[in-house]
Each structure stands twice: as structure tokens, then as C-alpha cells.
Design a protein around this motif. Structure first.
Motif, PDB file in Angstrom:
ATOM      1  N   LYS A  73       0.786  -1.252  -0.079  1.00  0.00           N
ATOM      2  CA  LYS A  73       0.036   0.039  -0.020  1.00  0.00           C
ATOM      3  C   LYS A  73       0.958   1.301   0.137  1.00  0.00           C
ATOM      4  CE  LYS A  73      -4.103  -1.530   0.155  1.00  0.00           C
ATOM      5  NZ  LYS A  73      -5.591  -1.082  -0.465  1.00  0.00           N
ATOM      6  N   ASN A  74       1.893   1.104   0.853  1.00  0.00           N
ATOM      7  CA  ASN A  74       2.789   2.452   0.972  1.00  0.00           C
ATOM      8  C   ASN A  74       3.528   2.655  -0.649  1.00  0.00           C
ATOM      9  OD1 ASN A  74       2.233   2.806   3.387  1.00  0.00           O
ATOM     10  ND2 ASN A  74       3.962   1.610   4.201  1.00  0.00           N
ATOM     11  N   GLU A  75       3.747   1.517  -1.128  1.00  0.00           N
ATOM     12  CA  GLU A  75       4.370   1.644  -2.646  1.00  0.00           C
ATOM     13  C   GLU A  75       3.335   2.093  -3.736  1.00  0.00           C
ATOM     14  OE1 GLU A  75       7.462   1.388  -3.431  1.00  0.00           O
ATOM     15  OE2 GLU A  75       8.160   1.313  -1.306  1.00  0.00           O
ATOM     16  N   GLY A  76       1.774   2.014  -3.204  1.00  0.00           N
ATOM     17  CA  GLY A  76       1.069   2.453  -4.157  1.00  0.00           C
ATOM     18  C   GLY A  76       0.193   1.652  -4.863  1.00  0.00           C
ATOM     19  N   VAL A  77       0.310   0.323  -4.459  1.00  0.00           N
ATOM     20  CA  VAL A  77      -0.624  -0.714  -5.230  1.00  0.00           C
ATOM     21  C   VAL A  77      -1.875  -0.548  -4.254  1.00  0.00           C
ATOM     22  CG1 VAL A  77      -0.765  -3.170  -5.341  1.00  0.00           C
ATOM     23  CG2 VAL A  77       1.569  -2.162  -5.177  1.00  0.00           C
ATOM     24  N   LYS A  78      -2.932  -0.229  -5.225  1.00  0.00           N
ATOM     25  CA  LYS A  78      -4.175   0.067  -4.260  1.00  0.00           C
ATOM     26  C   LYS A  78      -5.032  -1.363  -4.191  1.00  0.00           C
ATOM     27  CE  LYS A  78      -5.276   4.539  -5.965  1.00  0.00           C
ATOM     28  NZ  LYS A  78      -4.073   4.931  -6.138  1.00  0.00           N
ATOM     29  N   GLU A 107      14.491  -7.317  12.428  1.00  0.00           N
ATOM     30  CA  GLU A 107      14.525  -5.942  11.642  1.00  0.00           C
ATOM     31  C   GLU A 107      15.027  -6.397  10.215  1.00  0.00           C
ATOM     32  OE1 GLU A 107      17.205  -2.482  12.806  1.00  0.00           O
ATOM     33  OE2 GLU A 107      16.386  -3.106  14.738  1.00  0.00           O
ATOM     34  N   GLN A 108      16.015  -7.184  10.265  1.00  0.00           N
ATOM     35  CA  GLN A 108      16.444  -7.573   8.673  1.00  0.00           C
ATOM     36  C   GLN A 108      15.267  -8.146   7.788  1.00  0.00           C
ATOM     37  OE1 GLN A 108      19.655  -6.856   7.167  1.00  0.00           O
ATOM     38  NE2 GLN A 108      18.371  -7.513   5.469  1.00  0.00           N
ATOM     39  N   ASP A 109      14.416  -8.918   8.615  1.00  0.00           N
ATOM     40  CA  ASP A 109      13.267  -9.410   7.855  1.00  0.00           C
ATOM     41  C   ASP A 109      12.368  -8.533   7.296  1.00  0.00           C
ATOM     42  OD1 ASP A 109      14.096 -12.174   8.218  1.00  0.00           O
ATOM     43  OD2 ASP A 109      13.099 -12.197  10.072  1.00  0.00           O
ATOM     44  N   VAL A 110      12.093  -7.558   8.260  1.00  0.00           N
ATOM     45  CA  VAL A 110      11.239  -6.451   7.865  1.00  0.00           C
ATOM     46  C   VAL A 110      11.725  -5.603   6.681  1.00  0.00           C
ATOM     47  CG1 VAL A 110      10.218  -4.268   8.668  1.00  0.00           C
ATOM     48  CG2 VAL A 110      10.387  -6.258  10.210  1.00  0.00           C
ATOM     49  N   ALA A 111      13.006  -5.125   6.913  1.00  0.00           N
ATOM     50  CA  ALA A 111      13.658  -4.510   5.685  1.00  0.00           C
ATOM     51  C   ALA A 111      13.509  -5.484   4.544  1.00  0.00           C
ATOM     52  CB  ALA A 111      15.048  -4.505   5.939  1.00  0.00           C
ATOM     53  N   ASP A 112      13.777  -6.813   4.545  1.00  0.00           N
ATOM     54  CA  ASP A 112      13.688  -7.798   3.107  1.00  0.00           C
ATOM     55  C   ASP A 112      12.088  -7.541   2.663  1.00  0.00           C
ATOM     56  OD1 ASP A 112      16.474  -7.970   3.310  1.00  0.00           O
ATOM     57  OD2 ASP A 112      16.123 -10.060   4.472  1.00  0.00           O
ATOM     58  N   LEU A 113      11.071  -7.670   3.584  1.00  0.00           N
ATOM     59  CA  LEU A 113       9.933  -7.713   3.176  1.00  0.00           C
ATOM     60  C   LEU A 113       9.344  -6.295   2.304  1.00  0.00           C
ATOM     61  CD1 LEU A 113       8.314  -9.270   6.413  1.00  0.00           C
ATOM     62  CD2 LEU A 113       7.848 -10.212   3.979  1.00  0.00           C
ATOM     63  N   ASN A 114       9.965  -5.112   3.049  1.00  0.00           N
ATOM     64  CA  ASN A 114       9.667  -3.928   2.330  1.00  0.00           C
ATOM     65  C   ASN A 114      10.314  -3.909   0.925  1.00  0.00           C
ATOM     66  OD1 ASN A 114       8.308  -2.636   4.542  1.00  0.00           O
ATOM     67  ND2 ASN A 114       9.951  -1.876   5.652  1.00  0.00           N
ATOM     68  N   GLU A 115      11.695  -4.520   0.894  1.00  0.00           N
ATOM     69  CA  GLU A 115      12.328  -4.489  -0.417  1.00  0.00           C
ATOM     70  C   GLU A 115      11.540  -5.405  -1.409  1.00  0.00           C
ATOM     71  OE1 GLU A 115      14.756  -3.182  -3.119  1.00  0.00           O
ATOM     72  OE2 GLU A 115      14.632  -2.402  -1.004  1.00  0.00           O
ATOM     73  N   LEU A 116      11.005  -6.426  -1.029  1.00  0.00           N
ATOM     74  CA  LEU A 116       9.908  -7.542  -1.755  1.00  0.00           C
ATOM     75  C   LEU A 116       8.834  -6.526  -2.432  1.00  0.00           C
ATOM     76  CD1 LEU A 116       9.917 -10.956  -0.324  1.00  0.00           C
ATOM     77  CD2 LEU A 116      10.903 -10.409  -2.403  1.00  0.00           C
ATOM     78  N   ALA A 117       8.128  -5.818  -1.444  1.00  0.00           N
ATOM     79  CA  ALA A 117       6.887  -4.963  -1.720  1.00  0.00           C
ATOM     80  C   ALA A 117       7.301  -3.990  -2.792  1.00  0.00           C
ATOM     81  CB  ALA A 117       6.222  -4.455  -0.742  1.00  0.00           C
ATOM     82  N   LYS A 118       8.423  -3.518  -2.401  1.00  0.00           N
ATOM     83  CA  LYS A 118       8.844  -2.484  -3.727  1.00  0.00           C
ATOM     84  C   LYS A 118       9.037  -3.024  -4.950  1.00  0.00           C
ATOM     85  CE  LYS A 118      11.436   1.020  -1.963  1.00  0.00           C
ATOM     86  NZ  LYS A 118      12.765   1.691  -1.583  1.00  0.00           N
ATOM     87  N   LYS A 119       9.698  -4.277  -4.840  1.00  0.00           N
ATOM     88  CA  LYS A 119      10.032  -5.070  -6.160  1.00  0.00           C
ATOM     89  C   LYS A 119       8.702  -5.519  -6.808  1.00  0.00           C
ATOM     90  CE  LYS A 119      13.329  -8.135  -7.074  1.00  0.00           C
ATOM     91  NZ  LYS A 119      14.168  -9.426  -6.700  1.00  0.00           N
ATOM     92  N   MET A 120       7.648  -5.984  -6.114  1.00  0.00           N
ATOM     93  CA  MET A 120       6.344  -6.257  -6.703  1.00  0.00           C
ATOM     94  C   MET A 120       5.751  -4.964  -7.269  1.00  0.00           C
ATOM     95  SD  MET A 120       4.390  -8.636  -7.381  1.00  0.00           S
ATOM     96  CE  MET A 120       4.403 -10.100  -6.147  1.00  0.00           C
ATOM     97  N   ALA A 121       5.598  -3.858  -6.471  1.00  0.00           N
ATOM     98  CA  ALA A 121       5.021  -2.725  -6.998  1.00  0.00           C
ATOM     99  C   ALA A 121       5.523  -2.127  -8.194  1.00  0.00           C
ATOM    100  CB  ALA A 121       5.115  -1.559  -5.719  1.00  0.00           C
ATOM    101  N   LYS A 122       6.890  -2.388  -8.604  1.00  0.00           N
ATOM    102  CA  LYS A 122       7.475  -1.754  -9.826  1.00  0.00           C
ATOM    103  C   LYS A 122       6.563  -2.921 -10.914  1.00  0.00           C
ATOM    104  CE  LYS A 122      11.704   0.344  -9.024  1.00  0.00           C
ATOM    105  NZ  LYS A 122      13.201  -0.157  -8.654  1.00  0.00           N
ATOM    106  N   GLU A 123       6.458  -3.960 -10.700  1.00  0.00           N
ATOM    107  CA  GLU A 123       5.920  -4.928 -11.450  1.00  0.00           C
ATOM    108  C   GLU A 123       4.602  -4.675 -11.818  1.00  0.00           C
ATOM    109  OE1 GLU A 123       7.462  -7.376 -13.230  1.00  0.00           O
ATOM    110  OE2 GLU A 123       9.652  -7.266 -12.248  1.00  0.00           O
ATOM    111  N   ILE A 124       3.989  -4.296 -10.607  1.00  0.00           N
ATOM    112  CA  ILE A 124       2.371  -4.265 -10.940  1.00  0.00           C
ATOM    113  C   ILE A 124       2.018  -2.878 -11.685  1.00  0.00           C
ATOM    114  CG2 ILE A 124       0.233  -3.967  -9.452  1.00  0.00           C
ATOM    115  CD1 ILE A 124       1.654  -6.884  -9.702  1.00  0.00           C
ATOM    116  N   ILE A 125       2.740  -1.549 -11.107  1.00  0.00           N
ATOM    117  CA  ILE A 125       2.632  -0.252 -11.470  1.00  0.00           C
ATOM    118  C   ILE A 125       3.273  -0.051 -12.511  1.00  0.00           C
ATOM    119  CG2 ILE A 125       1.954   2.114 -10.725  1.00  0.00           C
ATOM    120  CD1 ILE A 125       1.839   0.809  -7.836  1.00  0.00           C
ATOM    121  N   GLN A 126       2.992  -0.007 -13.838  1.00  0.00           N
ATOM    122  CA  GLN A 126       3.804   0.445 -14.732  1.00  0.00           C
ATOM    123  C   GLN A 126       3.281   1.385 -15.591  1.00  0.00           C
ATOM    124  OE1 GLN A 126       5.631  -2.709 -16.839  1.00  0.00           O
ATOM    125  NE2 GLN A 126       5.690  -4.126 -15.243  1.00  0.00           N
TER     126      GLN A 126
END
Ligand code: FEO
Length: 396
Positions: free
Chosen positions: A275-280, A377-396
Motif C-alpha cells: 500500500k505504501n508503494e501505491g498498490v491499491k 529487523e532484517q526480515d522487515v527490511a527484506d519484506l519492504n524491499e520485496l513489496a517495492k519490487k512487486m509494486a514496480k512490476e504491478i504499477i507500470q
């Protein structure tokens, strides 16, 4: 509902089924039921198109008799042998033992298997016609949509397509069978859930069938389940073409299993980050609590998918294994898929995910993110990174 007139000589004699809990013994239909549509063409010769599930055969035969009175039934057209449409054949034969049963060469062996019927059979093939008087019927083979013997029947005279499972849906229409009298938005999800669960595995064949039927002029579509498309057949045609072509919308489904909340926490973090990355459109499903048919329906709709599960005795959480089985069958090769797995004293979920990736030829977002118990903490950072990658794929 009584018999319903569709065109001058064409009538609906179907039924709504609210008794069956699990369609095919698998898919929940308790809430909204399902309809088995069948039809009468009351011409010089009387033809019936398909029967209904035998538990509702009395109601079906009563409707037929209300239309044709003492006339005999000349033909029963069997578009499809799955027993939700064919198990009423024996009931109908009891009433009309002289009727001729019309099917194709693959219909009759299956009919013999189920009902031991071997007499009064008339075989038709691709493009063959049958004249009833004013009406001429034409037959088109649609193999594997949904079974090998599946075919559709086209009324050349009134341009009505009796399309069997194609264009069907869960959810029994209430009060009126016609598209124009119903809220089409309310039928979108039941149509997609039906498609994904029942036809999804053969989407390629469904597309071929749609291309074949694209060449004929259609005024009305009469599927075996759901609405009769009289006012806006293009609506269901467009929806079926989109689903068969596996076109997706921007959005992400997160399906997870969780024993004590650790994997759930990771799933929720992903949802927030997306959601923070803009995926509605983000859908979050606990595979232990939601029947997989509803999850698969949304997976069919949205491009992004995250799958997360804990290990369970060196294997994957069993309810996730169930989802993976069905996803392997319908394929998610048009999706971007991310994975996360939780463990404490033994892995195992990762092994199952990797087998799935290889078997289903999945376009993966990441190597499986392994989380030890509660995400740190590291897992949270990794999850945020994954969400960012996914958002890039979704919102083109
Ligand atoms: Fe509605 Fe494949 O039967």
C-alpha cells in the motif's frame, strides 16, 4: 420459477440448486447456489437441450410438460455429460422413452459409463445440422471445455447459442434469469470463481472455442449455469475472452498459512508495504480460513501474488500445499510471484515452494525469503524491499 420464454419457441426449463453444498464435491456454493439451465425448443419437432441434476429432475420435467402438454419429446441434445447436466437423462427417458438422444462420438461412451444408455442415439459432428421445422440447430465441438465430449448447439434461426459450461457462473439468478434484470457486478466474482476453478486448467482450449464461436452471429447466449445473456451478450463474451487470454489487473494477492502468527505478521507487513508503494488492490487471505476457490478467483484477476507458509514436520503447511496443487494445475505463468517461508527448528516449506516453481514454470520475484520465527529487523527490511519490487512490476 416457472418455465420462462426466451424467444417465440424457445424456453428455459432450468432449475436453481440450493441443496448442494459443494459443486463437484469441491467448491462451496452454499451461499448463492447454482443454476442448471436447460431449454425446450417447441417446434414441429420438440427438442430439449440438456437436462439438470437428477435431484431437481421432477421440477424440470414439470416445466417441460407445462410447455408441450401431451406432445412427445423428439430429441434430447446432450451438450455435455458432466452429471450436473446429464444425470436427469434417465428421469427424462422414463417420461419419453422414444426420444432420440443427440450427441457426438465422445458423448456416447461416457453416457454408457454413467447410465448404461445405448439405444436411440444420433451422432453429430462439427457443423452438422438438425432441422426441427422452423428451427435448424447446428453443432460445434468444444473439446475439453469442459470435458472431451463437450459441444455447443446453435439455433441458426434465432441466432441463439446454447453454450453449455462456456459463459457459465456460480450464483443462481433470483427472480429473473436475464442479464438485463440483474446486477451484473454481483455476478462478476461468481463468474470468475467458476471459470478459475472449473475451466481454468483448460483456458487455452476455451480461447480456441471462443475464437471458433467468434465467427457466428449471436443474439442470445444460453449457458448451462448462471444468467441468460439476452440484452448484452458482449458483456460475458468480453469477460470470457479476457479470462481465457489470462489478462490480469494491477493488484496483488497475498495468500499465507500461519500456525502461531509469525507468517501472518510477515504477510501483513507485506500488505502495508505494498500500500505504501501505491498498490491499491491488495487482497490478504489466510489459506486455512478461506476456501481456495475464492483465493484462486482473485489470483486469476490480479497480476501479483505472494505465497507465504511455515514449515510443518519438514514439509509445507498442508493448506498451502492444497493451494499449490491447484495453482500447479491452472498455472500462474502470467503472474509475478513472490515467496516467503517461516521456520524455527526445521525448514521444509522452501523445498515445496521450489518444487512448485520448477513444476509450474513460475515467473518468480525473489529467491524464497526465509524468516526464522518472528520477523526481525532484517526480515522487515527484506519484506519492504520485496513489496517495492512487486509494486514496480504491478504499477507500470
Ligand atoms: Fe456444468 Fe462441466 O458441467
Amino acid at each position: 420459477m416457472n418455465a420462462v420464454k426466451i424467444k417465440d419457441d424457445i424456453f428455459w426449463v432450468g432449475v436453481n440448486d440450493y441443496q448442494t453444498s459443494l459443486f463437484e464435491g469441491l467448491w462451496p456454493i452454499d451461499q448463492e447456489g447454482v443454476s442448471y439451465n436447460a431449454f425446450v425448443i417447441n417446434d414441429e419437432k420438440v427438442a430439449i437441450i440438456d437436462t439438470v441434476k437428477t435431484i431437481k429432475a421432477d421440477e424440470y420435467i414439470k416445466k417441460i410438460k407445462s410447455l408441450i402438454g401431451d406432445k412427445k419429446v423428439d430429441y434430447l441434445i446432450v451438450n455435455h455429460m458432466e452429471p450436473d447436466h446429464s444425470s436427469g437423462i434417465t428421469d427424462l427417458l422414463t417420461e419419453y422413452p422414444e426420444m432420440v438422444i443427440v450427441g457426438n462420438k465422445k458423448t456416447f461412451p461416457i453416457m454408457n459409463n454413467f447410465y448404461k444408455i445405448t439405444k436411440n442415439l444420433h451422432e453429430v459432428g462439427e457443423g452438422d445440422t438438425l432441422c426441427l421445422g422452423k428451427h435448424t440447430l447446428q453443432f460445434f465441438m468444444t473439446p475439453m471445455v469442459h470435458w472431451p465430449e463437450s459441444m455447443v448447439t446453435y439455433d441458426v434461426t434465432d441466432k441463439v447459442l446454447f453454450s453449455m459450461d462456456v459463459f457459465g457462473s456460480f450464483k443462481a439468478p433470483v427472480g429473473s434469469i436475464f442479464d438485463g434484470d440483474n446486477d451484473l457486478d454481483a455476478f462478476e466474482e461468481p463468474t470468475r470463481r467458476y471459470y478459475a476453478c472449473i475451466v481454468g486448467k483448460v483456458a487455452g482450449q476455451a480461447l480456441k472455442a471462443l475464437n471458433k464461436l467468434g465467427g457466428i452471429e449471436i443474439s442470445t447466449i444460453c449457458p448451462s449455469h448462471g444468467l441468460i445473456w439476452r440484452d448484452n451478450p458482449k458483456h460475458i463474451l468480453d469477460m470470457y475472452v479476457k479470462m481465457s487470454a489470462k489478462e490480469t489487473d494491477p493488484g496483488v494477492v497475498i495468500a499465507y498459512g500461519s500456525m502461531y502468527g509469525c507468517t501472518q505478521k510477515a504477510a501483513e507487513m507485506l500488505a502495508i508495504a505494498l500500500k505504501n508503494e501505491g498498490v491499491k488492490e491488495v487482497k490478504l487471505y489466510d489459506v486455512a480460513k478461506t476456501d481456495i476457490s475464492f483465493i484462486i478467483s482473485d489470483i486469476w484477476k490480479y497480476k501479483g501474488l505472494f505465497l507465504g507458509a511455515p514449515s510443518y514436520y519438514g514439509q509445507i503447511f498442508p493448506k498451502m500445499a492444497n493451494l499449490l496443487y491447484k495453482l500447479g494445475e491452472i498455472r500462474v505463468d502470467n503472474h509475478k510471484v513472490g515467496f516467503f517461508a517461516d521456520f524455527s527448528w526445521s525448514g521444509g516449506a522452501d523445498k515445496s515452494f521450489n518444487e512448485f516453481i520448477e513444476h509450474a514454470k513460475v515467473d518468480t520475484l525473489n529467491e524464497i525469503l526465509m524468516i526464522k520465527g518472528t520477523p526481525d529487523e532484517q526480515d522487515v527490511a527484506d519484506l519492504n524491499e520485496l513489496a517495492k519490487k512487486m509494486a514496480k512490476e504491478i504499477i507500470q
